[in-house]
Design a protein around this motif. Structure first.
Motif, PDB file in Angstrom:
ATOM      1  N   GLY A  83      58.372   0.955  72.436  1.00 18.27           N
ATOM      2  CA  GLY A  83      59.540   0.797  71.579  1.00 18.27           C
ATOM      3  C   GLY A  83      60.308  -0.479  71.826  1.00 18.27           C
ATOM      4  O   GLY A  83      61.464  -0.604  71.402  1.00 18.27           O
ATOM      5  N   GLN A  84      59.685  -1.457  72.474  1.00 13.53           N
ATOM      6  CA  GLN A  84      60.359  -2.735  72.724  1.00 13.53           C
ATOM      7  C   GLN A  84      59.998  -3.737  71.629  1.00 13.53           C
ATOM      8  O   GLN A  84      58.864  -3.782  71.151  1.00 13.53           O
ATOM      9  N   PHE A  85      60.975  -4.566  71.285  1.00 10.90           N
ATOM     10  CA  PHE A  85      60.800  -5.552  70.218  1.00 10.90           C
ATOM     11  C   PHE A  85      60.309  -6.866  70.796  1.00 10.90           C
ATOM     12  O   PHE A  85      60.854  -7.374  71.774  1.00 10.90           O
ATOM     13  N   HIS A  86      59.271  -7.430  70.153  1.00 10.01           N
ATOM     14  CA  HIS A  86      58.692  -8.706  70.587  1.00 10.01           C
ATOM     15  C   HIS A  86      58.885  -9.746  69.489  1.00 10.01           C
ATOM     16  O   HIS A  86      58.612  -9.477  68.319  1.00 10.01           O
ATOM     17  N   LEU A  87      59.314 -10.929  69.896  1.00  5.69           N
ATOM     18  CA  LEU A  87      59.390 -12.077  68.997  1.00  5.69           C
ATOM     19  C   LEU A  87      58.399 -13.118  69.501  1.00  5.69           C
ATOM     20  O   LEU A  87      58.502 -13.580  70.636  1.00  5.69           O
ATOM     21  N   VAL A  88      57.422 -13.436  68.668  1.00  8.62           N
ATOM     22  CA  VAL A  88      56.407 -14.440  69.018  1.00  8.62           C
ATOM     23  C   VAL A  88      56.781 -15.730  68.298  1.00  8.62           C
ATOM     24  O   VAL A  88      56.731 -15.808  67.072  1.00  8.62           O
ATOM     25  N   THR A  89      57.160 -16.752  69.082  1.00  8.05           N
ATOM     26  CA  THR A  89      57.720 -17.967  68.488  1.00  8.05           C
ATOM     27  C   THR A  89      57.422 -19.180  69.359  1.00  8.05           C
ATOM     28  O   THR A  89      57.043 -19.058  70.542  1.00  8.05           O
ATOM     29  N   SER A  90      57.585 -20.332  68.770  1.00  5.61           N
ATOM     30  CA  SER A  90      57.415 -21.573  69.531  1.00  5.61           C
ATOM     31  C   SER A  90      58.559 -21.786  70.516  1.00  5.61           C
ATOM     32  O   SER A  90      58.457 -22.615  71.422  1.00  5.61           O
ATOM     33  N   LEU A  91      59.651 -21.072  70.356  1.00  2.00           N
ATOM     34  CA  LEU A  91      60.807 -21.194  71.248  1.00  2.00           C
ATOM     35  C   LEU A  91      60.623 -20.325  72.485  1.00  2.00           C
ATOM     36  O   LEU A  91      60.058 -19.229  72.408  1.00  2.00           O
ATOM     37  N   ASP A  92      61.122 -20.818  73.613  1.00  2.00           N
ATOM     38  CA  ASP A  92      61.238 -19.931  74.766  1.00  2.00           C
ATOM     39  C   ASP A  92      62.625 -19.293  74.730  1.00  2.00           C
ATOM     40  O   ASP A  92      63.397 -19.511  73.779  1.00  2.00           O
ATOM     41  N   LEU A  93      62.950 -18.484  75.727  1.00  2.00           N
ATOM     42  CA  LEU A  93      64.235 -17.779  75.693  1.00  2.00           C
ATOM     43  C   LEU A  93      65.402 -18.752  75.672  1.00  2.00           C
ATOM     44  O   LEU A  93      66.379 -18.553  74.927  1.00  2.00           O
ATOM     45  N   ASN A  94      65.310 -19.814  76.446  1.00  2.00           N
ATOM     46  CA  ASN A  94      66.400 -20.800  76.436  1.00  2.00           C
ATOM     47  C   ASN A  94      66.521 -21.467  75.071  1.00  2.00           C
ATOM     48  O   ASN A  94      67.627 -21.722  74.577  1.00  2.00           O
ATOM     49  N   GLY A  95      65.373 -21.770  74.454  1.00  2.00           N
ATOM     50  CA  GLY A  95      65.402 -22.367  73.125  1.00  2.00           C
ATOM     51  C   GLY A  95      66.009 -21.423  72.102  1.00  2.00           C
ATOM     52  O   GLY A  95      66.737 -21.861  71.190  1.00  2.00           O
ATOM     53  N   LEU A  96      65.737 -20.122  72.252  1.00  2.00           N
ATOM     54  CA  LEU A  96      66.312 -19.128  71.350  1.00  2.00           C
ATOM     55  C   LEU A  96      67.831 -19.080  71.513  1.00  2.00           C
ATOM     56  O   LEU A  96      68.583 -19.037  70.521  1.00  2.00           O
TER      57      LEU A  96
ATOM     58  N   TYR B 240      56.874  -7.827  66.406  1.00  2.00           N
ATOM     59  CA  TYR B 240      56.234  -6.505  66.412  1.00  2.00           C
ATOM     60  C   TYR B 240      56.931  -5.620  67.434  1.00  2.00           C
ATOM     61  O   TYR B 240      57.707  -6.086  68.269  1.00  2.00           O
ATOM     62  N   TRP B 241      56.641  -4.320  67.345  1.00  2.00           N
ATOM     63  CA  TRP B 241      57.162  -3.334  68.303  1.00  2.00           C
ATOM     64  C   TRP B 241      56.003  -2.818  69.135  1.00  2.00           C
ATOM     65  O   TRP B 241      54.958  -2.455  68.588  1.00  2.00           O
ATOM     66  N   ASP B 242      56.172  -2.759  70.455  1.00  2.00           N
ATOM     67  CA  ASP B 242      55.080  -2.254  71.285  1.00  2.00           C
ATOM     68  C   ASP B 242      55.166  -0.734  71.418  1.00  2.00           C
ATOM     69  O   ASP B 242      56.070  -0.086  70.866  1.00  2.00           O
TER      70      ASP B 242
END
Length: 711
Positions: free
Chosen positions: A43-56, A38-40
């Motif tokens: 105007g920032q993009f959010h990714l909601v996922t089981s991964l953290d940033l390192n996992g991404l 979603y976009w807040d």
């Protein structure tokens, strides 16, 4: 679930928006099907996922399977002799499992070329269409999304979405070949580059500065600031520099904009290519005004933002529909889209769009230029623009087809820009009316132009257009002079509106013509006389009582915008106005004594007494003296006329006023003013006189006296 804020994604740069789509698509298809995005409000993009940033990061470095992006129909694609082969050879010779679909797609593409006997890029037409159809039937399913995004084969010629240039290339830059080169550099880096792959990915995802993330490589139309060229750095020229991951993810994101052959009309037997959120470019800020570069904008792309966390299959469905409706039908142009978005013509949980225009930069190269944000909302002004939708489309068509003269084209472009402004925020329609009037004036002066203008905008445009400015009040005040039914009279009015580039001289010319015409025909305005038994004549200069004391002061000070007034004069008759306009507060007027003296004679209510004007020719003589800049002579005529009529001056008047702008002064003498305001003005120079015959009580009215109809 982790809510990751990916600062490297935005809607202001096309590459960064496509990157957001790519990240969500690839994670959803290859790693985490339940991922949301979603976009807040910032105007920032959010990714909601089981991964953290390192996992991404680890996913893209170790598991990401690139989409098979190939363009064997293009020169420079890597499939023909003389093409750059580094990327395609690195992929075909590799043994990485995650490149297996890519290798198979390249192999099938080469087989298709061999089947058709093609040793060089096919010419546009049937041969290219045959190749595209053959590719669709033989390449792996993983490559079909790219083919659908890059080109659509209809029963006519292939159609190409603007988001991927003209079939996966931007001029001489082939996107697929560059994509393969970037993949090869990221997957099989040289020893000197190996350490930069991870930092470059982190920088692409988070927008945090990292060393060694930018390399000298082409970015194409996707990120104008990185494209290089003249004046793009401190020196005279700059090379194109790009983060490799930005380019790869931009191409991956473009696959979400897969096109389809669709019938736009039931009776249309030919398929028309339909690409998500693609519209014909509207002239607003980027069309050349001389008509020499009518194709300088390839198209517009409207990038939606969704504030609710959404899974990718829902987004895919959103983009598969990819339409915005205007007045119940799909929007065709950028302006159609703007009007629809500003009148709740888009749903599916979208709260705003970023407008991007694909503009020609030089030669055959294009750039994706951001043209601002549009909120999904309900703006009254945008709803009113729906009534002139057919006219606006005709204007846009005339611009594209170069059917307007230079002046008319410039005014048409400004009018389209004003229409976009109306769709951005709640504001009066005044500037749009000004632009519409100036376009009408330009068309009347151009034998090349042929536009059919609206004949009636509707009564609710009145309040929506009244910005309280002196220009609007003055134009509305003389509206009855412009709203005529007779065609011959309409032509006469237009002739006077065109007689001078100064709108004030045109107002004076109209006033003089009305006086002369009434005198010759014996058709002065008639009102009840004091005794109620006969009807007396007055000057035909009455109008709408909208000008206030403040407007009059601005007019006399010479601070009225001539251009705005000219435009409003040419369009005011299109707005029906109530017979009893809203009252404006009348302050005590601070006007020069010479003006008060002259106004007492030139007013339809002679000396404020509402009696038959004793000498209309005196008004014409006064205006003639002022045209010669003879203020003393004009005042002398006024004094003689008033004394002959029995009026008494409060004191001798000596015209010592310094008038820098006589057209303003003359127009102020004939522009209709409310009765109470005029009587205050007359009291400054005239004493009450019983020798003048007043209008009986009950016969006074400050309402508009019109001549009916529309010009």
């Amino acid at each position: 679930m982790n809510d990751l804020v990916l600062g490297g994604c935005s809607t202001t740069v096309l590459a960064h928006y496509l990157k957001a789509l790519a990240i969500h698509r690839l994670i959803s298809e290859q790693k985490d099907p339940g991922a949301l995005s979603y976009w807040d409000t910032d105007g920032q993009f959010h990714l909601v996922t089981s991964l953290d940033l390192n996992g991404l990061v680890e996913f893209f470095l170790e598991e990401y399977e690139p989409s098979p992006v190939i363009t064997p129909w293009n020169g420079g694609s890597g499939f023909f002799p003389g093409d750059q082969q580094a990327g395609i050879e690195a992929i075909t010779k590799s043994a990485l499992p995650r490149l297996s679909s890519y290798r198979e797609s390249i192999s099938e593409a080469r087989s298709c070329l061999q089947s058709l006997g093609l040793k060089a890029k096919p010419d546009a037409g049937e041969t290219k269409a045959r190749l595209l159809r053959l590719l669709r039937s033989r390449v792996p399913d993983a490559a079909l999304s790219w083919l659908d995004a890059a080109a659509v084969v209809t029963i006519e010629d292939p159609k190409y979405p603007a988001i991927l240039g003209s079939g996966g290339n931007d001029g001489r830059l082939d996107f697929a070949n560059n994509f393969m080169q970037r993949i090869a550099e990221l997957f099989f880096p040289a020893k000197s580059e190996a350490a930069s792959v991870r930092p470059a990915l982190i920088a692409s995802l988070t927008a945090k500065a990292e060393k060694r993330t930018m390399v000298k490589a082409a970015i194409g139309q996707f990120a104008p600031a990185n494209a290089g060229g003249s004046n793009m750095t401190a020196g005279f020229d700059a090379s194109s520099r790009v983060n490799r991951w930005d380019f790869v993810l931009a191409i991956e994101g473009a696959l979400v904009f897969a096109g389809a052959a669709a019938r736009r009309f039931q009776n249309d037997e030919s398929g028309k290519a339909s690409f998500p959120f693609h519209f014909s470019a509207s002239a607003s800020g980027f069309y050349s005004l001389d008509g020499s570069d009518g194709e300088s904008a390839r198209a517009e792309i409207w990038l939606p933002r969704w504030p609710r966390p959404t899974v990718f299959p829902e987004l895919r469905h959103l983009f598969s529909e990819g339409r915005i409706e205007s007045s119940g039908e799909p929007a065709r142009s950028g302006l159609d889209a703007a009007r629809a978005v500003a009148s709740l013509g888009a749903d599916r949980g979208i709260d705003s769009f970023s407008r991007v225009a694909i503009l020609r930069r030089n030669g055959l190269a294009y750039l994706a230029s951001s043209q601002g944000e549009f909120q999904v909302q309900d703006l009254p002004g945008a709803s009113l623009l729906q009534r002139v939708a057919v006219f606006l489309r005709a204007v846009e068509g005339a611009i594209r087809k170069d059917e307007l003269g230079a002046e008319a084209r410039a005014e048409a472009t400004r009018m389209i820009g004003c229409a976009f402004d109306v769709c951005r925020s709640e504001r009066p329609l005044t500037e749009f009316l000004v632009a519409l009037g100036l376009l009408r004036r330009a068309v009347s002066r151009s034998p090349k132009s042929d536009l059919r203008f609206p004949k009636n905008l509707g009564g609710d445009w009145a309040e929506a257009s009244d910005d309280g400015s002196p220009e609007f009040a003055i134009a509305l005040a003389i509206r009855p002079w412009l709203a005529v039914k007779d065609e011959k009279a309409a032509e006469r009015v237009l002739r006077f509106l065109s007689s001078s580039p100064d709108p004030f001289l045109n107002i004076v010319a109209l006033a003089k013509d009305r006086i002369l015409a009434a005198e010759q025909a014996g058709e002065y305005e008639k009102v009840p006389a004091a005794d109620g038994k006969r009807r007396e004549r007055r000057l035909p200069l009455r109008g709408t009582n909208t000008a206030s004391a403040e407007h009059l002061r601005v007019l006399l000070a010479g601070k009225v915008d001539r251009r705005r007034l000219m435009g409003l004069l040419w369009v005011m008759h299109l707005i029906p106005w109530a017979s009893d306009p809203r009252k404006r507060e009348d302050l005590r007027p601070a006007v020069p004594a010479s003006f008060a003296l002259l106004r007492a004679v030139t007013s339809p209510d002679f000396a404020g007494e509402r009696i038959e004007h004793p000498s209309p020719r005196t008004v014409l003589a006064i205006l003639a003296r002022l045209e010669a800049r003879d203020l003393p002579g004009a005042c002398e005529l006024a004094v003689r006329r008033l004394r002959a009529s029995g009026a008494v001056l409060t004191a001798p008047i000596r015209p010592v006023d310094l008038i820098a702008d006589f057209p303003h002064f003359m127009a102020a003498l004939v522009v209709p003013l409310p009765g109470p305001l005029e009587r205050q003005i007359f009291r400054t120079v005239l004493s009450p006189s019983r020798s003048l015959n007043p209008v009986p009580k009950g016969a006074e009215t400050d309402s508009e006296t019109t001549n009916g109809g529309a010009l």
